[in-house]
Design an enzyme around this catalytic site. Structure first.
Site, short mmCIF file in Angstrom:
data_model
loop_
_atom_site.label_atom_id
_atom_site.label_comp_id
_atom_site.label_asym_id
_atom_site.label_seq_id
_atom_site.Cartn_x
_atom_site.Cartn_y
_atom_site.Cartn_z
N TYR A 1 0.86 -1.20 0.00
CA TYR A 1 0.00 0.00 0.00
C TYR A 1 0.88 1.24 0.00
O TYR A 1 1.79 1.33 0.83
CB TYR A 1 -0.91 0.01 1.24
CG TYR A 1 -2.36 0.04 0.85
CD1 TYR A 1 -2.90 1.18 0.28
CD2 TYR A 1 -3.18 -1.07 1.01
CE1 TYR A 1 -4.22 1.21 -0.14
CE2 TYR A 1 -4.50 -1.06 0.60
CZ TYR A 1 -5.01 0.09 0.02
OH TYR A 1 -6.31 0.11 -0.40
N GLU B 1 -0.37 4.80 -0.52
CA GLU B 1 -1.16 6.04 -0.71
C GLU B 1 -0.27 7.26 -0.56
O GLU B 1 0.54 7.34 0.38
CB GLU B 1 -2.29 6.11 0.33
CG GLU B 1 -3.49 5.27 -0.07
CD GLU B 1 -4.61 5.39 0.95
OE1 GLU B 1 -4.39 5.96 2.03
OE2 GLU B 1 -5.70 4.88 0.65
N ASP C 1 -5.24 13.69 -25.73
CA ASP C 1 -5.32 12.30 -25.26
C ASP C 1 -4.62 11.46 -26.33
O ASP C 1 -5.21 11.16 -27.37
CB ASP C 1 -6.79 11.91 -25.10
CG ASP C 1 -6.96 10.46 -24.66
OD1 ASP C 1 -5.98 9.70 -24.70
OD2 ASP C 1 -8.10 10.10 -24.28
N THR D 1 -3.00 6.25 -22.32
CA THR D 1 -2.94 4.90 -21.77
C THR D 1 -1.56 4.36 -22.11
O THR D 1 -0.86 4.91 -22.97
CB THR D 1 -4.02 3.97 -22.40
OG1 THR D 1 -3.86 4.02 -23.83
CG2 THR D 1 -5.42 4.40 -22.04
N LYS E 1 -1.61 0.49 -25.43
CA LYS E 1 -1.96 0.34 -26.85
C LYS E 1 -0.65 0.29 -27.66
O LYS E 1 0.11 -0.64 -27.49
CB LYS E 1 -2.90 1.48 -27.25
CG LYS E 1 -4.21 1.49 -26.43
CD LYS E 1 -5.10 2.60 -26.86
CE LYS E 1 -6.42 2.73 -26.20
NZ LYS E 1 -6.70 2.51 -24.83
N ARG F 1 -1.91 -2.34 -18.59
CA ARG F 1 -3.05 -1.40 -18.59
C ARG F 1 -2.80 -0.36 -17.52
O ARG F 1 -2.78 -0.66 -16.33
CB ARG F 1 -4.35 -2.15 -18.29
CG ARG F 1 -4.46 -3.49 -18.95
CD ARG F 1 -5.86 -4.01 -18.88
NE ARG F 1 -6.64 -3.33 -19.88
CZ ARG F 1 -6.59 -3.61 -21.19
NH1 ARG F 1 -5.81 -4.57 -21.63
NH2 ARG F 1 -7.32 -2.94 -22.04
#
Ligand SMILES: Cc1ncc(COP(=O)(O)O)c(C=O)c1O
Length: 402
Positions: free
Chosen positions: A46, A48, A203, A229, A232, A238
């Site tokens: 974790y 954060e 984008d 992203t 691709k 991802r």
């Protein structure tokens, strides 16, 4: 694996991928190193917060991985950390776009994006997406006759509508985008009350790998914010990256300027997410290093060469290619007498995986549209060259004309 049911499904999916040809423009095949980083023990942690400012202890190596990912992201796109900030924590492309609007556009404000049936993404303000519920989309499209972007038309809409943000970069647009022209349009729209011009966001999810490999124009000289992203053409896991210019600021409630980067970081965490997926960030870092190699440059150029050959071959066989061709990895085919759904079904039967897609001024519906979208990023990773595209065009033609 102890879980035999899941092991069986993983093997089956591996077999499916091996046996079929994927021409899905948003997919690719990642390296063994990317998979190794994704499956690493960073998944247990974790984290954060951001490097140096975390809520949990034990961050020595997560901090190093995130810093490395950020510096590799900047380096890959030839950016300087003095001028550009980058956030690597958004879990995927949609949350990355949502975070940018949350940071920079007031609720109810206008985001000007390409409409879905012309090639825009849902998160560019479409009404079924949260981005179209919290903000108002000012839609634009491609020219009716040429099926390419008409910058004069876009300027007219921008001047009339005064959007808070203009979005360039698409899901199903095969051509290059003139980012300089988009900058000029954004600069014409002034918001005197906010003391600034319209924000330009690009984008580049679809063509990020092509930009990295020098096979597509870079938006960084012109955009205020760039999202992408990583899965691709960039050929990673991802995930998503959000770049923003450090000199761009917005006034906070007290009237003090805050940089876009700080606002975006806060929108990602704690605005939208909790702990980042550190295994994913490690895998993105691996991807960015792979994409900086001469081999990747060659790959990106081959992706575009392959797409051009595939489009030309299909054209010769009588298929209507939207906009008449491609400058990227992506081709939109009008499937004529049969629907895109029928075309994608027929192709799957012969082992070619594609997606049905709307075409500009779609006469049918998004669920049963008039075209298919093809992309060459995946098959080029597997070594396909121009001669393979000629054969592939024949197979596609045979399946669709049956
Ligand atoms: C241009 C563009 N932006 C954003 C996204 C959303 O990415 P994700 O599916 O990772 O949420 C996509 C996905 O196809 C896309 O094409």
């Amino acid at each position: 694996m102890k879980d035999k049911q899941i092991e069986k499904l993983i093997k089956a999916e591996e077999g499916r991928q091996k046996k079929t040809i994927s021409l899905i423009a948003s997919e690719n095949y990642v390296s063994a190193d990317v998979l190794k980083a994704l499956g690493s023990k960073f998944t247990n942690k974790y984290s954060e917060g951001y490097p140096g400012h975390r809520y949990y202890k034990g961050q020595t190596f997560t901090d190093q991985v995130e810093e490395l990912c950020r510096s590799r992201a900047l380096k890959l796109f030839k950016l300087n950390s003095k001028d550009w900030a980058v956030n690597v924590q958004a879990l995927s492309g949609s949350p990355a776009n949502l975070a940018v609007y949350l940071a920079l556009v007031p609720p109810g404000g206008k985001v000007m994006g390409m409409s879905l049936d012309h090639g825009g993404h849902l998160t560019h303000g479409h009404k079924v997406s949260a981005t179209g519920k919290i903000w108002t989309q000012v839609p634009y499209g491609v020219d009716k006759n040429t099926e390419v972007i008409n910058y004069d038309e876009i300027k007219k809409i921008a001047v009339a509508e005064k959007p808070d943000m203009i979005i360039a970069g698409y899901t199903a647009y095969p051509r290059t985008v003139d980012f300089k022209k988009f900058r000029e349009i954004a600069d014409v729209v002034v918001h005197p009350e906010a003391g600034r011009r319209t924000i330009l966001m690009v984008d580049m999810s679809h063509f990020a790998g092509l930009v990295a490999g020098g096979a597509y124009p870079s938006p960084f000289d012109y955009a205020d914010v760039v999202t992408t992203t990583t899965h691709k053409t960039l050929r990673g896991p991802r995930s998503a990256l959000i770049f923003s210019r450090r000199d761009k600021t917005k006034l906070n409630a007290k009237g003090n300027p805050v940089s876009f980067g700080d606002l975006i970081d806060k929108a990602v965490f704690p605005g939208l997410q909790g702990g980042p997926h550190m295994n994913q960030i490690a895998a993105v870092a691996v991807t960015l290093k792979e994409a900086s190699t001469p081999a990747f440059k060659k790959y990106a150029k081959q992706v575009v060469k392959n797409a051009k050959v595939l489009a030309e071959e299909l054209k010769k066989m009588g298929w209507k290619i939207i906009s008449g061709g491609t400058d990227s990895h992506l081709i939109l085919v009008d499937t004529g007498k049969i629907s895109g759904a029928e075309a994608s079904d027929r192709l799957e039967k012969v082992g070619i995986i594609v997606n049905k897609n709307t075409i500009p001024n779609e006469p049918r519906s998004p669920m049963d549209p008039s075209g298919i979208r093809l992309g060459t990023a995946g098959e080029t990773t597997r070594g396909a060259k121009e001669k393979d595209m000629v054969k592939l065009a024949k197979r596609i033609d045979q399946a669709l004309k049956k």
